[in-house]
Design a protein around this motif. Structure first.
Motif, PDB file in Angstrom:
ATOM      1  N   ASP A 198       0.739  -1.312  -0.095  1.00  0.00           N
ATOM      2  CA  ASP A 198      -0.128  -0.069   0.024  1.00  0.00           C
ATOM      3  C   ASP A 198       0.879   1.301  -0.045  1.00  0.00           C
ATOM      4  O   ASP A 198       0.234   2.412  -0.119  1.00  0.00           O
ATOM      5  CB  ASP A 198      -0.985  -0.057   1.013  1.00  0.00           C
ATOM      6  N   HIS A 199       2.200   1.091  -0.093  1.00  0.00           N
ATOM      7  CA  HIS A 199       2.904   2.211  -0.159  1.00  0.00           C
ATOM      8  C   HIS A 199       2.848   3.183  -1.562  1.00  0.00           C
ATOM      9  O   HIS A 199       2.982   2.396  -2.622  1.00  0.00           O
ATOM     10  CB  HIS A 199       4.719   1.824   0.102  1.00  0.00           C
ATOM     11  N   VAL A 200       2.669   4.516  -1.605  1.00  0.00           N
ATOM     12  CA  VAL A 200       2.563   5.183  -2.575  1.00  0.00           C
ATOM     13  C   VAL A 200       4.073   5.256  -3.103  1.00  0.00           C
ATOM     14  O   VAL A 200       4.735   6.084  -2.336  1.00  0.00           O
ATOM     15  CB  VAL A 200       1.652   6.467  -2.334  1.00  0.00           C
ATOM     16  N   VAL A 201       4.573   4.974  -4.214  1.00  0.00           N
ATOM     17  CA  VAL A 201       5.859   4.967  -4.643  1.00  0.00           C
ATOM     18  C   VAL A 201       6.148   6.277  -5.321  1.00  0.00           C
ATOM     19  O   VAL A 201       7.181   7.034  -4.844  1.00  0.00           O
ATOM     20  CB  VAL A 201       6.313   4.032  -5.869  1.00  0.00           C
ATOM     21  N   PHE A 202       5.115   7.028  -5.951  1.00  0.00           N
ATOM     22  CA  PHE A 202       5.007   8.203  -6.397  1.00  0.00           C
ATOM     23  C   PHE A 202       3.535   8.722  -6.675  1.00  0.00           C
ATOM     24  O   PHE A 202       2.681   7.878  -7.152  1.00  0.00           O
ATOM     25  CB  PHE A 202       5.998   8.483  -7.815  1.00  0.00           C
ATOM     26  N   GLN A 203       3.422   9.906  -6.438  1.00  0.00           N
ATOM     27  CA  GLN A 203       1.800  10.393  -6.703  1.00  0.00           C
ATOM     28  C   GLN A 203       1.824  10.971  -8.109  1.00  0.00           C
ATOM     29  O   GLN A 203       2.829  11.533  -8.710  1.00  0.00           O
ATOM     30  CB  GLN A 203       1.751  11.666  -5.538  1.00  0.00           C
ATOM     31  N   GLN A 204       0.884  10.996  -8.634  1.00  0.00           N
ATOM     32  CA  GLN A 204       0.340  11.820  -9.630  1.00  0.00           C
ATOM     33  C   GLN A 204       0.794  13.560  -9.870  1.00  0.00           C
ATOM     34  O   GLN A 204       0.411  13.747  -8.758  1.00  0.00           O
ATOM     35  CB  GLN A 204      -1.067  11.667 -10.474  1.00  0.00           C
ATOM     36  N   GLY A 205       1.472  13.862 -10.537  1.00  0.00           N
ATOM     37  CA  GLY A 205       1.798  15.138 -10.206  1.00  0.00           C
ATOM     38  C   GLY A 205       2.969  15.677  -9.659  1.00  0.00           C
ATOM     39  O   GLY A 205       3.696  16.769  -9.626  1.00  0.00           O
ATOM     40  N   GLN A 206       3.750  14.539  -8.805  1.00  0.00           N
ATOM     41  CA  GLN A 206       4.878  14.510  -8.189  1.00  0.00           C
ATOM     42  C   GLN A 206       6.208  14.838  -9.271  1.00  0.00           C
ATOM     43  O   GLN A 206       6.081  14.343 -10.572  1.00  0.00           O
ATOM     44  CB  GLN A 206       5.124  13.337  -7.391  1.00  0.00           C
ATOM     45  N   LYS A 207       7.192  15.591  -8.964  1.00  0.00           N
ATOM     46  CA  LYS A 207       8.226  15.833  -9.687  1.00  0.00           C
ATOM     47  C   LYS A 207       8.936  14.060 -10.248  1.00  0.00           C
ATOM     48  O   LYS A 207       8.740  13.218  -9.368  1.00  0.00           O
ATOM     49  CB  LYS A 207       9.317  16.432  -8.950  1.00  0.00           C
ATOM     50  N   ALA A 208       8.961  14.015 -11.709  1.00  0.00           N
ATOM     51  CA  ALA A 208       9.303  12.948 -12.201  1.00  0.00           C
ATOM     52  C   ALA A 208      10.881  12.767 -12.184  1.00  0.00           C
ATOM     53  O   ALA A 208      11.414  13.248 -13.001  1.00  0.00           O
ATOM     54  CB  ALA A 208       8.862  12.719 -13.561  1.00  0.00           C
ATOM     55  N   GLU A 209      11.496  11.934 -11.316  1.00  0.00           N
ATOM     56  CA  GLU A 209      12.723  11.921 -10.965  1.00  0.00           C
ATOM     57  C   GLU A 209      13.400  10.376 -11.193  1.00  0.00           C
ATOM     58  O   GLU A 209      14.493  10.210 -11.715  1.00  0.00           O
ATOM     59  CB  GLU A 209      13.322  12.015  -9.569  1.00  0.00           C
ATOM     60  N   TYR A 210      12.557   9.399 -11.281  1.00  0.00           N
ATOM     61  CA  TYR A 210      13.133   8.024 -11.305  1.00  0.00           C
ATOM     62  C   TYR A 210      12.406   6.978 -12.362  1.00  0.00           C
ATOM     63  O   TYR A 210      11.125   7.246 -12.307  1.00  0.00           O
ATOM     64  CB  TYR A 210      13.192   7.343  -9.875  1.00  0.00           C
ATOM     65  N   LEU A 211      12.802   6.116 -12.861  1.00  0.00           N
ATOM     66  CA  LEU A 211      12.566   5.167 -13.524  1.00  0.00           C
ATOM     67  C   LEU A 211      12.675   3.733 -12.661  1.00  0.00           C
ATOM     68  O   LEU A 211      13.705   3.732 -12.058  1.00  0.00           O
ATOM     69  CB  LEU A 211      13.326   4.885 -14.854  1.00  0.00           C
ATOM     70  N   TYR A 212      11.598   3.066 -12.541  1.00  0.00           N
ATOM     71  CA  TYR A 212      11.744   1.736 -11.814  1.00  0.00           C
ATOM     72  C   TYR A 212      11.549   0.488 -12.410  1.00  0.00           C
ATOM     73  O   TYR A 212      10.753   0.416 -13.509  1.00  0.00           O
ATOM     74  CB  TYR A 212      10.339   1.901 -10.670  1.00  0.00           C
ATOM     75  N   ILE A 213      12.197  -0.397 -12.225  1.00  0.00           N
ATOM     76  CA  ILE A 213      12.267  -1.757 -12.648  1.00  0.00           C
ATOM     77  C   ILE A 213      11.983  -2.644 -11.696  1.00  0.00           C
ATOM     78  O   ILE A 213      12.622  -2.892 -10.706  1.00  0.00           O
ATOM     79  CB  ILE A 213      13.646  -2.133 -13.359  1.00  0.00           C
ATOM     80  N   LEU A 214      10.779  -3.299 -11.543  1.00  0.00           N
ATOM     81  CA  LEU A 214      10.099  -4.262 -10.689  1.00  0.00           C
ATOM     82  C   LEU A 214      10.895  -5.508 -10.469  1.00  0.00           C
ATOM     83  O   LEU A 214      10.704  -6.121 -11.581  1.00  0.00           O
ATOM     84  CB  LEU A 214       8.778  -4.259 -10.723  1.00  0.00           C
ATOM     85  N   LEU A 215      11.362  -5.814  -9.739  1.00  0.00           N
ATOM     86  CA  LEU A 215      11.978  -7.213  -9.328  1.00  0.00           C
ATOM     87  C   LEU A 215      10.780  -8.052  -8.525  1.00  0.00           C
ATOM     88  O   LEU A 215      10.822  -9.242  -8.963  1.00  0.00           O
ATOM     89  CB  LEU A 215      13.317  -7.196  -8.425  1.00  0.00           C
ATOM     90  N   ARG A 216      10.282  -7.747  -7.704  1.00  0.00           N
ATOM     91  CA  ARG A 216       9.287  -8.240  -7.002  1.00  0.00           C
ATOM     92  C   ARG A 216       8.026  -7.695  -6.391  1.00  0.00           C
ATOM     93  O   ARG A 216       8.084  -6.575  -6.322  1.00  0.00           O
ATOM     94  CB  ARG A 216      10.110  -9.085  -5.558  1.00  0.00           C
ATOM     95  N   GLY A 217       6.775  -8.401  -6.315  1.00  0.00           N
ATOM     96  CA  GLY A 217       5.739  -7.909  -6.160  1.00  0.00           C
ATOM     97  C   GLY A 217       4.892  -7.259  -7.123  1.00  0.00           C
ATOM     98  O   GLY A 217       5.217  -7.691  -8.296  1.00  0.00           O
ATOM     99  N   GLU A 218       3.931  -6.341  -6.974  1.00  0.00           N
ATOM    100  CA  GLU A 218       3.187  -5.746  -7.861  1.00  0.00           C
ATOM    101  C   GLU A 218       2.946  -4.539  -7.636  1.00  0.00           C
ATOM    102  O   GLU A 218       2.866  -3.765  -6.433  1.00  0.00           O
ATOM    103  CB  GLU A 218       1.835  -6.658  -7.992  1.00  0.00           C
ATOM    104  N   VAL A 219       2.723  -3.500  -8.400  1.00  0.00           N
ATOM    105  CA  VAL A 219       2.372  -2.205  -8.562  1.00  0.00           C
ATOM    106  C   VAL A 219       1.110  -1.837  -9.232  1.00  0.00           C
ATOM    107  O   VAL A 219       1.027  -2.373 -10.527  1.00  0.00           O
ATOM    108  CB  VAL A 219       3.543  -1.353  -8.920  1.00  0.00           C
ATOM    109  N   VAL A 220       0.218  -1.052  -8.922  1.00  0.00           N
ATOM    110  CA  VAL A 220      -0.521  -0.491  -9.813  1.00  0.00           C
ATOM    111  C   VAL A 220      -0.299   1.018 -10.110  1.00  0.00           C
ATOM    112  O   VAL A 220       0.065   1.634  -9.419  1.00  0.00           O
ATOM    113  CB  VAL A 220      -2.024  -0.757  -9.232  1.00  0.00           C
TER     114      VAL A 220
END
Length: 161
Positions: free
Chosen positions: A35-57
């Protein structure tokens, strides 16, 4: 520890050990709880993520409606690519549906990689383009399904849009 998992993702699969060694120091390993918000819509775009484990919506909130889940990212998937497209902010939010482990790379680090190791940078950018375009195709299909369902519901209820 997660190096082997990274080398098996679509972005890094088939890259040489040397190429992965050029990229890995520029990346940061991240772990987020459910349930952690990795980033919010409208937040400064700084990082690209490559998911190793789990799921992100990936959740998009239109200005005139409720939030929509537009994608589900599974291990090996990429999210946060607004940062690599030169956008100032993320166009959607990313939320961990369970505990996740991901590598992230900043847009500056990605640019630096391309300058210092052009061959590796080109390979990485091509692979990112492939993964991102696949995600866009899936998102396009999901949006089409939602629109079709909405048109059907409106037609069934006698409403015109």
């Amino acid at each position: 520890m997660f190096r082997n998992e990274l080398s098996q993702t679509p972005v890094f699969s088939g890259m040489t050990k040397e190429q992965i060694d050029q990229v890995l120091p520029l990346m940061e390993l991240c772990q987020f709880p459910q349930d952690h918000v990795v980033f919010q819509q409208g937040q400064k775009a700084e990082y690209l993520y490559i998911l190793l484990r789990g799921e992100v919506v990936i959740r998009y909130k239109p200005y005139d409606g409720p939030p929509l889940i537009i994608a589900r990212i599974e291990p090996g998937g990429v999210f946060g690519w607004s940062s690599t497209l030169g956008r100032e902010t993320y166009t959607s939010a990313a939320i961990a549906t369970d505990e996740i482990i991901a590598y992230r790379i900043g847009s500056r680090q990605l640019s630096w990689l391309c300058e210092l190791f052009p061959k590796t940078g080109v390979i990485l950018l091509q692979r990112l383009a492939n993964v991102i375009s696949q995600g866009l195709t899936e998102t396009q299909s999901q949006v089409f399904d939602m629109l079709s369902q909405g048109v059907f519901i409106n037609h069934k209820n006698g409403r015109k849009g």
